[in-house]
Motif scaffolding. Structure first.
Motif, PDB file in Angstrom:
ATOM      1  N   ASP A   1       9.370   5.919  -5.078  1.00  0.00           N
ATOM      2  CA  ASP A   1       8.805   5.486  -6.353  1.00  0.00           C
ATOM      3  C   ASP A   1       9.016   6.543  -7.433  1.00  0.00           C
ATOM      4  OD1 ASP A   1       8.010   3.139  -5.210  1.00  0.00           O
ATOM      5  OD2 ASP A   1       5.866   3.548  -5.261  1.00  0.00           O
ATOM      6  N   GLN A   2       8.866   7.801  -7.083  1.00  0.00           N
ATOM      7  CA  GLN A   2       9.072   8.873  -8.057  1.00  0.00           C
ATOM      8  C   GLN A   2      10.513   8.889  -8.564  1.00  0.00           C
ATOM      9  OE1 GLN A   2       7.635  12.050  -5.519  1.00  0.00           O
ATOM     10  NE2 GLN A   2       5.732  12.238  -6.694  1.00  0.00           N
ATOM     11  N   LEU A   3      11.466   8.632  -7.667  1.00  0.00           N
ATOM     12  CA  LEU A   3      12.868   8.586  -8.090  1.00  0.00           C
ATOM     13  C   LEU A   3      13.105   7.416  -9.036  1.00  0.00           C
ATOM     14  CD1 LEU A   3      15.810   9.507  -8.006  1.00  0.00           C
ATOM     15  CD2 LEU A   3      16.097   8.142  -5.921  1.00  0.00           C
ATOM     16  N   ILE A   4      12.544   6.256  -8.722  1.00  0.00           N
ATOM     17  CA  ILE A   4      12.721   5.090  -9.591  1.00  0.00           C
ATOM     18  C   ILE A   4      12.152   5.361 -10.976  1.00  0.00           C
ATOM     19  CG2 ILE A   4      12.002   2.693  -9.946  1.00  0.00           C
ATOM     20  CD1 ILE A   4      12.180   2.375  -6.866  1.00  0.00           C
ATOM     21  N   LEU A   5      10.967   5.948 -11.056  1.00  0.00           N
ATOM     22  CA  LEU A   5      10.364   6.266 -12.352  1.00  0.00           C
ATOM     23  C   LEU A   5      11.240   7.247 -13.134  1.00  0.00           C
ATOM     24  CD1 LEU A   5       6.573   6.629 -11.453  1.00  0.00           C
ATOM     25  CD2 LEU A   5       7.631   4.827 -12.825  1.00  0.00           C
ATOM     26  N   ALA A   6      11.789   8.244 -12.456  1.00  0.00           N
ATOM     27  CA  ALA A   6      12.647   9.215 -13.130  1.00  0.00           C
ATOM     28  C   ALA A   6      13.934   8.582 -13.633  1.00  0.00           C
ATOM     29  CB  ALA A   6      12.969  10.369 -12.184  1.00  0.00           C
ATOM     30  N   THR A   7      14.383   7.517 -12.971  1.00  0.00           N
ATOM     31  CA  THR A   7      15.629   6.850 -13.351  1.00  0.00           C
ATOM     32  C   THR A   7      15.435   5.930 -14.546  1.00  0.00           C
ATOM     33  OG1 THR A   7      16.345   6.930 -11.036  1.00  0.00           O
ATOM     34  CG2 THR A   7      17.517   5.412 -12.466  1.00  0.00           C
ATOM     35  N   LEU A   8      14.231   5.412 -14.732  1.00  0.00           N
ATOM     36  CA  LEU A   8      13.989   4.453 -15.807  1.00  0.00           C
ATOM     37  C   LEU A   8      14.401   4.996 -17.168  1.00  0.00           C
ATOM     38  CD1 LEU A   8      10.585   2.941 -14.641  1.00  0.00           C
ATOM     39  CD2 LEU A   8      12.715   1.675 -14.989  1.00  0.00           C
TER      40      LEU A   8
ATOM     41  N   LYS B   1       0.806  -1.213   0.000  1.00  0.00           N
ATOM     42  CA  LYS B   1       0.000   0.000   0.000  1.00  0.00           C
ATOM     43  C   LYS B   1       0.841   1.266   0.000  1.00  0.00           C
ATOM     44  CE  LYS B   1      -0.502   0.291   5.041  1.00  0.00           C
ATOM     45  NZ  LYS B   1      -1.457   0.336   6.154  1.00  0.00           N
ATOM     46  N   ASN B   2       2.138   1.131   0.326  1.00  0.00           N
ATOM     47  CA  ASN B   2       2.987   2.305   0.409  1.00  0.00           C
ATOM     48  C   ASN B   2       3.994   2.413  -0.729  1.00  0.00           C
ATOM     49  OD1 ASN B   2       1.804   3.258   2.736  1.00  0.00           O
ATOM     50  ND2 ASN B   2       3.169   2.120   4.069  1.00  0.00           N
ATOM     51  N   SER B   3       4.528   1.310  -1.201  1.00  0.00           N
ATOM     52  CA  SER B   3       5.506   1.346  -2.286  1.00  0.00           C
ATOM     53  C   SER B   3       5.168   0.262  -3.299  1.00  0.00           C
ATOM     54  CB  SER B   3       6.918   1.127  -1.749  1.00  0.00           C
ATOM     55  OG  SER B   3       7.835   1.074  -2.828  1.00  0.00           O
ATOM     56  N   ARG B   4       5.185   0.624  -4.559  1.00  0.00           N
ATOM     57  CA  ARG B   4       4.867  -0.338  -5.611  1.00  0.00           C
ATOM     58  C   ARG B   4       6.075  -0.689  -6.466  1.00  0.00           C
ATOM     59  NH1 ARG B   4      -1.076   2.072  -7.444  1.00  0.00           N
ATOM     60  NH2 ARG B   4      -1.937   2.014  -5.330  1.00  0.00           N
ATOM     61  N   LEU B   5       7.115   0.132  -6.439  1.00  0.00           N
ATOM     62  CA  LEU B   5       8.207  -0.061  -7.384  1.00  0.00           C
ATOM     63  C   LEU B   5       9.495  -0.574  -6.759  1.00  0.00           C
ATOM     64  CD1 LEU B   5       7.736   3.077  -9.653  1.00  0.00           C
ATOM     65  CD2 LEU B   5       6.827   0.780  -9.939  1.00  0.00           C
ATOM     66  N   ILE B   6       9.678  -0.405  -5.454  1.00  0.00           N
ATOM     67  CA  ILE B   6      10.923  -0.885  -4.852  1.00  0.00           C
ATOM     68  C   ILE B   6      11.052  -2.396  -4.998  1.00  0.00           C
ATOM     69  CG2 ILE B   6      12.055  -1.229  -2.609  1.00  0.00           C
ATOM     70  CD1 ILE B   6      11.486   1.616  -1.943  1.00  0.00           C
TER      71      ILE B   6
ATOM     72  N   GLY C   1      19.147   7.232  -3.583  1.00  0.00           N
ATOM     73  CA  GLY C   1      19.762   7.404  -4.898  1.00  0.00           C
ATOM     74  C   GLY C   1      19.417   6.227  -5.783  1.00  0.00           C
ATOM     75  N   ALA C   2      19.488   6.436  -7.099  1.00  0.00           N
ATOM     76  CA  ALA C   2      19.185   5.370  -8.046  1.00  0.00           C
ATOM     77  C   ALA C   2      20.006   5.569  -9.308  1.00  0.00           C
ATOM     78  CB  ALA C   2      17.689   5.343  -8.375  1.00  0.00           C
ATOM     79  N   LEU C   3      20.263   4.484 -10.006  1.00  0.00           N
ATOM     80  CA  LEU C   3      20.934   4.548 -11.300  1.00  0.00           C
ATOM     81  C   LEU C   3      20.370   3.479 -12.225  1.00  0.00           C
ATOM     82  CD1 LEU C   3      23.140   1.982 -11.628  1.00  0.00           C
ATOM     83  CD2 LEU C   3      24.424   3.356  -9.997  1.00  0.00           C
ATOM     84  N   ARG C   4      20.459   3.738 -13.507  1.00  0.00           N
ATOM     85  CA  ARG C   4      20.089   2.736 -14.525  1.00  0.00           C
ATOM     86  C   ARG C   4      21.369   2.055 -14.982  1.00  0.00           C
ATOM     87  NH1 ARG C   4      17.991   5.903 -17.781  1.00  0.00           N
ATOM     88  NH2 ARG C   4      19.676   6.078 -19.302  1.00  0.00           N
TER      89      ARG C   4
ATOM     90  N   LEU D   1       1.580   7.507 -11.097  1.00  0.00           N
ATOM     91  CA  LEU D   1       2.670   8.479 -11.097  1.00  0.00           C
ATOM     92  C   LEU D   1       3.382   8.557 -12.449  1.00  0.00           C
ATOM     93  CD1 LEU D   1       4.297   7.609  -7.638  1.00  0.00           C
ATOM     94  CD2 LEU D   1       2.669   9.440  -8.144  1.00  0.00           C
ATOM     95  N   LEU D   2       2.953   7.785 -13.422  1.00  0.00           N
ATOM     96  CA  LEU D   2       3.628   7.751 -14.714  1.00  0.00           C
ATOM     97  C   LEU D   2       3.528   9.106 -15.418  1.00  0.00           C
ATOM     98  CD1 LEU D   2       2.414   4.265 -15.960  1.00  0.00           C
ATOM     99  CD2 LEU D   2       4.768   4.885 -15.395  1.00  0.00           C
ATOM    100  N   PRO D   3       4.593   9.510 -16.104  1.00  0.00           N
ATOM    101  CA  PRO D   3       4.583  10.819 -16.766  1.00  0.00           C
ATOM    102  C   PRO D   3       3.633  10.848 -17.965  1.00  0.00           C
ATOM    103  CG  PRO D   3       6.566   9.600 -17.349  1.00  0.00           C
ATOM    104  CD  PRO D   3       5.883   8.802 -16.274  1.00  0.00           C
ATOM    105  N   LYS D   4       3.024  12.011 -18.185  1.00  0.00           N
ATOM    106  CA  LYS D   4       2.140  12.215 -19.325  1.00  0.00           C
ATOM    107  C   LYS D   4       2.410  13.597 -19.900  1.00  0.00           C
ATOM    108  CE  LYS D   4      -2.746  12.582 -20.657  1.00  0.00           C
ATOM    109  NZ  LYS D   4      -4.150  12.560 -20.167  1.00  0.00           N
TER     110      LYS D   4
END
Length: 308
Positions: free
Chosen positions: A116-123, A23-28, A291-294, A242-245
């Motif tokens: 989650d927002q950081l992970i999406l931005a890193t993709l 319920k709190n994180s979907r992408l980690i 922090g995150a990296l691809r 949260l996906l960008p549009k």
């Protein structure tokens, strides 16, 4: 810190450190994550060795092959973020030791949303390469399936003859093909680990609307849309809003777990005290870093979908 509240801070901090729930994180759950990273520094890295092909032996006494193993480095930078909430009275402060408390659960949910927002931005964000991450490269256009793509469309799919398309079965198939072609090396046969597809509620509806009941995929798509299954077409499907549009195009993502690395530092700066500048109101505060990296460009496919 006021003595009357000092002993409530450890419980407050511990709750913020709890492992993310669905319920709190979907992408980690979809990435290579280290939630207790303690190594000092402003950045972290992921290194890979380039592998040369062996050389054919064409003489009886050949020269020994020479050379050095080249390596590539991707760098992720830590970013700090913080949050604070006013608490009505000391009784409510005590309740921050309960992770189910409304204020506590709200702060936790926002913390995991930030991750989650950081992970999406890193993709599909820029990658930072080299020893210190100074070589900045944009996400390769070859890893983007455009909104008007019609590769691998099923004959039964109901789509317009031209123009941009919503999410289709064909786009899902093409995403899987691109990840297959990447051949990211792991011990699971070259699939790069478990695969995920991140979409929004609109894409769920679009896919169901474009797949006729006569199609062999209809029952699978219907079950996905209804939420009775979350795996199909080789992916585990994760919904997020949260996906960008932009300009009527929603960007979804298919990727392998190994492609994205995420690190979170344990919270050290957390406190509860009275704010003298706010009429002595109780206040709970924390600051942390992530922090995150691809690591692999070819391990991520961006899928553009028309959306009204």
């Amino acid at each position: 810190m006021s003595n009357e509240a000092a002993h409530y801070t450890p419980g407050f901090q511990a709750n913020l450190e709890l492992q993310p729930q669905v319920k709190n994180s979907r992408l980690i759950q979809c990435v290579d994550a280290d939630l207790g990273y303690t190594t000092p520094g402003k950045m972290f890295n992921a290194d890979d060795l380039d592998v040369d092909d062996p050389r054919d032996v064409e003489t009886r006494v050949p020269d020994s092959p020479e050379g050095f193993a080249d390596h590539t480095r991707r760098v992720g930078f830590f970013r700090a973020f913080h949050d604070g909430r006013f608490i009505e009275d000391l009784e409510k402060v005590r309740m921050l030791q309960d992770p189910a408390n409304t204020v506590m659960s709200g702060m936790m949910a926002k913390k995991w949303k930030k991750h989650d927002q950081l992970i999406l931005a890193t993709l599909d964000g820029p990658s930072y390469n080299g020893e210190n991450g100074t070589d900045v490269q944009t996400f390769p256009s070859a890893q983007v399936i455009p909104a008007n793509d019609r590769n691998f469309l099923h004959d039964a799919e109901t789509v317009a003859a031209s123009g941009d398309l919503p999410l289709t079965v064909g786009k899902l198939i093409y995403t899987g093909v691109k990840l297959d072609e990447a051949e990211i090396d792991t011990d699971d046969g070259g699939n790069g680990g478990e695969r995920f597809f991140v979409w929004s509620a609109r894409q769920k509806g679009q896919l169901l609307a474009s797949t006729p009941a006569t199609s062999s995929d209809y029952n699978t798509v219907k079950a996905l849309a209804a939420g009775t299954i979350n795996q199909a077409f080789g992916f585990t499907f994760i919904r997020t809003e949260l996906l960008p549009k932009a300009a009527g195009i929603r960007r979804c993502y298919g990727f392998v777990r190994k492609a994205i690395h995420f690190k979170n530092r344990p919270i050290q700066n957390a406190w509860i005290d009275r704010r003298k500048d706010k009429s002595g109101r109780w206040y709970a505060y924390y600051e942390t870093e992530h922090g995150a990296l691809r690591r692999y460009d070819t391990g991520v496919v961006a899928v553009d979908c028309a959306e009204a």
